[in-house]
Scaffold this active site. Structure first.
Site, PDB file in Angstrom:
ATOM      1  N   SER A 107       0.884  -1.169   0.000  1.00  0.00           N
ATOM      2  CA  SER A 107       0.000   0.000   0.000  1.00  0.00           C
ATOM      3  C   SER A 107       0.922   1.220   0.000  1.00  0.00           C
ATOM      4  O   SER A 107       2.123   1.101   0.301  1.00  0.00           O
ATOM      5  CB  SER A 107      -0.847  -0.042   1.273  1.00  0.00           C
ATOM      6  OG  SER A 107      -1.337   1.231   1.611  1.00  0.00           O
ATOM      7  N   TYR A 128      -2.613  -1.114  10.511  1.00  0.00           N
ATOM      8  CA  TYR A 128      -2.488  -1.546   9.114  1.00  0.00           C
ATOM      9  C   TYR A 128      -1.110  -1.193   8.534  1.00  0.00           C
ATOM     10  O   TYR A 128      -0.448  -2.039   7.899  1.00  0.00           O
ATOM     11  CB  TYR A 128      -3.601  -0.877   8.308  1.00  0.00           C
ATOM     12  CG  TYR A 128      -3.623  -1.158   6.832  1.00  0.00           C
ATOM     13  CD1 TYR A 128      -4.026  -2.395   6.343  1.00  0.00           C
ATOM     14  CD2 TYR A 128      -3.285  -0.155   5.908  1.00  0.00           C
ATOM     15  CE1 TYR A 128      -4.082  -2.638   4.974  1.00  0.00           C
ATOM     16  CE2 TYR A 128      -3.346  -0.388   4.547  1.00  0.00           C
ATOM     17  CZ  TYR A 128      -3.741  -1.628   4.079  1.00  0.00           C
ATOM     18  OH  TYR A 128      -3.801  -1.858   2.730  1.00  0.00           O
TER      19      TYR A 128
HETATM   20  N1  LIG Z   1      -8.737  -1.052  -1.497  1.00  0.00           N
HETATM   21  C1  LIG Z   1      -7.788  -0.183  -1.181  1.00  0.00           C
HETATM   22  O1  LIG Z   1      -8.032   1.039  -1.045  1.00  0.00           O
HETATM   23  C2  LIG Z   1      -6.360  -0.652  -1.018  1.00  0.00           C
HETATM   24  C3  LIG Z   1      -5.345   0.314  -0.997  1.00  0.00           C
HETATM   25  C4  LIG Z   1      -4.028  -0.119  -0.847  1.00  0.00           C
HETATM   26  C5  LIG Z   1      -3.741  -1.466  -0.698  1.00  0.00           C
HETATM   27  N2  LIG Z   1      -4.756  -2.382  -0.713  1.00  0.00           N
HETATM   28  C6  LIG Z   1      -4.405  -3.786  -0.537  1.00  0.00           C
HETATM   29  O2  LIG Z   1      -4.844  -4.518  -1.662  1.00  0.00           O
HETATM   30  C7  LIG Z   1      -5.155  -5.849  -1.287  1.00  0.00           C
HETATM   31  C8  LIG Z   1      -6.545  -6.222  -1.795  1.00  0.00           C
HETATM   32  O3  LIG Z   1      -7.466  -5.338  -1.205  1.00  0.00           O
HETATM   33  P1  LIG Z   1      -8.969  -5.153  -1.738  1.00  0.00           P
HETATM   34  O4  LIG Z   1      -9.359  -3.772  -1.383  1.00  0.00           O
HETATM   35  O5  LIG Z   1      -9.083  -5.633  -3.130  1.00  0.00           O
HETATM   36  O6  LIG Z   1      -9.726  -6.136  -0.709  1.00  0.00           O
HETATM   37  P2  LIG Z   1     -11.103  -6.968  -0.780  1.00  0.00           P
HETATM   38  O7  LIG Z   1     -11.950  -6.534  -1.916  1.00  0.00           O
HETATM   39  O8  LIG Z   1     -11.684  -6.912   0.603  1.00  0.00           O
HETATM   40  O9  LIG Z   1     -10.562  -8.441  -1.005  1.00  0.00           O
HETATM   41  C9  LIG Z   1      -9.781  -9.069  -0.032  1.00  0.00           C
HETATM   42  C10 LIG Z   1      -9.568 -10.495  -0.468  1.00  0.00           C
HETATM   43  O10 LIG Z   1      -8.696 -11.131   0.486  1.00  0.00           O
HETATM   44  C11 LIG Z   1      -9.302 -12.350   0.920  1.00  0.00           C
HETATM   45  N3  LIG Z   1      -8.835 -12.636   2.276  1.00  0.00           N
HETATM   46  C12 LIG Z   1      -8.944 -11.844   3.385  1.00  0.00           C
HETATM   47  N4  LIG Z   1      -8.425 -12.456   4.456  1.00  0.00           N
HETATM   48  C13 LIG Z   1      -7.947 -13.657   4.018  1.00  0.00           C
HETATM   49  C14 LIG Z   1      -7.309 -14.756   4.659  1.00  0.00           C
HETATM   50  N5  LIG Z   1      -7.053 -14.741   5.972  1.00  0.00           N
HETATM   51  N6  LIG Z   1      -6.960 -15.831   3.911  1.00  0.00           N
HETATM   52  C15 LIG Z   1      -7.215 -15.870   2.578  1.00  0.00           C
HETATM   53  N7  LIG Z   1      -7.825 -14.853   1.926  1.00  0.00           N
HETATM   54  C16 LIG Z   1      -8.193 -13.767   2.634  1.00  0.00           C
HETATM   55  C17 LIG Z   1     -10.806 -12.059   0.823  1.00  0.00           C
HETATM   56  O11 LIG Z   1     -11.604 -13.221   0.733  1.00  0.00           O
HETATM   57  P3  LIG Z   1     -12.221 -13.953   2.066  1.00  0.00           P
HETATM   58  O12 LIG Z   1     -12.758 -12.848   2.925  1.00  0.00           O
HETATM   59  O13 LIG Z   1     -13.248 -14.896   1.549  1.00  0.00           O
HETATM   60  O14 LIG Z   1     -11.065 -14.652   2.685  1.00  0.00           O
HETATM   61  C18 LIG Z   1     -10.834 -11.314  -0.510  1.00  0.00           C
HETATM   62  O15 LIG Z   1     -10.753 -12.227  -1.589  1.00  0.00           O
HETATM   63  C19 LIG Z   1      -5.010  -5.905   0.241  1.00  0.00           C
HETATM   64  O16 LIG Z   1      -3.758  -6.451   0.584  1.00  0.00           O
HETATM   65  C20 LIG Z   1      -5.089  -4.453   0.648  1.00  0.00           C
HETATM   66  O17 LIG Z   1      -4.417  -4.202   1.865  1.00  0.00           O
HETATM   67  C21 LIG Z   1      -6.051  -2.021  -0.877  1.00  0.00           C
END
Ligand SMILES: NC(=O)c1ccc[n+]([C@@H]2O[C@H](COP(=O)([O-])OP(=O)(O)OC[C@H]3O[C@@H](n4cnc5c(N)ncnc54)[C@H](OP(=O)(O)O)[C@@H]3O)[C@@H](O)[C@H]2O)c1
Length: 276
Positions: free
Chosen positions: A146, A159
Site C-alpha cells: 500500500s 495496518y
Molecule cells: N482497497 C484499497 O483502497 C487498497 C489500498 C491499498 C492497498 N490495498 C491492498 O490490496 C489488497 C486487496 O485489497 P482489496 O481492497 O481488493 O480487498 P477486498 O476486496 O476486501 O478483497 C480481499 C480479499 O482477500 C481475501 N482474504 C482476506 N483475508 C484472508 C485470509 N485470511 N486468507 C485468505 N484470503 C483472505 C478475501 O476473501 P475472504 O474474505 O473470503 O477470505 C478477498 O478475496 C489488500 O492487501 C489491501 O491491503 C487495498
C-alpha cells in the site's frame, strides 16, 4: 516483451482473488492467457470469481483453493498437493484486511489480527511457493502492499505496520532471490474502489479522510493493469497512478513537508471539532 508473452501460459496464484484488486488481477491474467489459482477463505465468492474469470476467455483454466492464509499449516496442507498437480510460475500475495482507527481507541486485538493476515499470511504463502519456484529455475513473486508501506498517516497504526513489514521482507527477498532467477515486486496502491475500501470508509477517522482526500482513488482494474505492467517491466516498486507516485516521491525526498501537509489536513478537522 508483451504482457501476453510474459504472463501467457504461466500459472499464477492470486491470494484474495475472489474480490476487489485480486479479482481484477485474475480476470486480466486469464485474458492474457494465464492459468490462475484463486485463494481466499470463503468458497462461495471464490466460485463466483472463478465463473467471472472463466467468462473472460473461452477454455481458461481457473482453480479455486479455499484456505485461510494466516494458518501456516492450512497453507502447507492445501497448497503442496496443488503445486504438485499444477506447477506455478508466479505468486501474487494480494489478500489483506484493513481496519483503521485512532491508536487510543483501537481494539488491541486488531494489531495481531491484521499482522496475522497481511504479513504472516504473505509469509506462509512465500514459504511454500518460493522453494517451488527456485526448484523450477525461476519465477516471480508480487506482494501487494500500500502507499502505507512507505508512509504512516493518522488512523492507520495497525495496518501500516503490517504493510511496512511486508516492504522490509520483500526488499530482502528481492536481493536473495535475484541470483536464483526469481523476481520480486512490491505493489503500492493508493485508495482503490473495492469492497474492502467501502468497509474501511465507515471506520475512518475524519482526520484520515481529510488526508486521504489528497490522493485520487483508482479502480481495481487500473491497479491490476499497473501491477502487471510493472511486473513485466521487472520493477521492484510499482506505484499505480500519478497522485500515488507523487506522494511516494514527496515522502521519500521531503518527508518533513509530507508530514506537514498531512498534519495540517488533520488539524483542520480536529480544530473544527475543538480539539486543537
Ligand atoms: N482497497 C484499497 O483502497 C487498497 C489500498 C491499498 C492497498 N490495498 C491492498 O490490496 C489488497 C486487496 O485489497 P482489496 O481492497 O481488493 O480487498 P477486498 O476486496 O476486501 O478483497 C480481499 C480479499 O482477500 C481475501 N482474504 C482476506 N483475508 C484472508 C485470509 N485470511 N486468507 C485468505 N484470503 C483472505 C478475501 O476473501 P475472504 O474474505 O473470503 O477470505 C478477498 O478475496 C489488500 O492487501 C489491501 O491491503 C487495498
Amino acid at each position: 516483451m508483451s504482457l501476453e508473452a510474459y504472463f501467457g501460459n504461466k500459472h499464477v496464484i492470486v491470494t484474495g482473488g475472489s474480490s476487489g484488486i485480486g479479482l481484477a488481477l485474475a480476470e486480466t491474467l486469464v485474458r492474457l492467457g494465464s492459468e490462475v489459482t484463486l485463494v481466499a477463505r470463503r468458497e462461495g465468492p471464490l466460485l463466483e470469481a472463478k465463473a467471472k474469470a472463466e467468462a473472460a476467455r473461452p477454455g481458461a483454466r481457473v482453480h479455486v483453493l479455499p484456505l485461510d492464509i494466516s494458518d501456516a499449516e492450512a497453507v502447507q496442507v492445501g497448497l503442496t498437493p496443488h503445486l504438485e498437480a499444477h506447477p506455478a510460475q508466479m505468486l501474487i500475495n494480494n489478500a489483506g484486511v484493513a481496519m483503521p482507527g485512532r491508536f487510543l481507541e483501537m481494539d488491541p486485538a486488531q494489531y495481531r489480527q491484521q499482522m496475522d493476515i497481511n504479513y504472516f499470511g504473505m509469509l506462509h504463502m512465500c514459504q511454500v511457493v518460493v522453494p517451488h519456484l527456485v526448484a523450477q529455475g525461476g519465477g516471480h513473486v508480487c506482494n501487494v502492499g500500500s502507499l502505507l508501506s512507505v508512509m504512516g498517516i493518522y488512523g492507520y497504526s495497525a495496518y501500516a505496520a503490517t504493510k511496512f513489514a511486508m516492504y522490509g521482507f520483500s526488499e530482502c527477498l528481492r536481493a536473495e532471490l535475484k541470483p536464483l532467477n526469481v523476481r520480486v515486486t512490491m505493489l503500492l496502491p493508493p485508495d482503490t474502489d473495492t469492497p474492502q475500501h467501502a468497509m474501511e470508509i465507515a471506520h475512518l477517522p475524519e482526520e484520515t479522510k481529510a488526508i486521504a482526500g489528497n490522493v485520487k482513488m483508482l479502480s481495481a482494474q487500473q491497479v491490476a493493469d499497473a501491477c502487471l505492467k510493472g511486473m513485466e517491466a521487472g520493477r521492484f516498486d510499482v506505484v499505480p497512478g500519478m497522485d500515488g507516485r507523487m506522494t511516494v516521491t514527496a515522502n521519500r525526498w521531503l518527508p518533513g513537508v509530507a508530514r506537514w501537509v498531512c498534519d495540517n489536513a488533520a488539524k483542520k478537522v480536529s480544530g473544527a471539532r475543538g480539539e486543537a
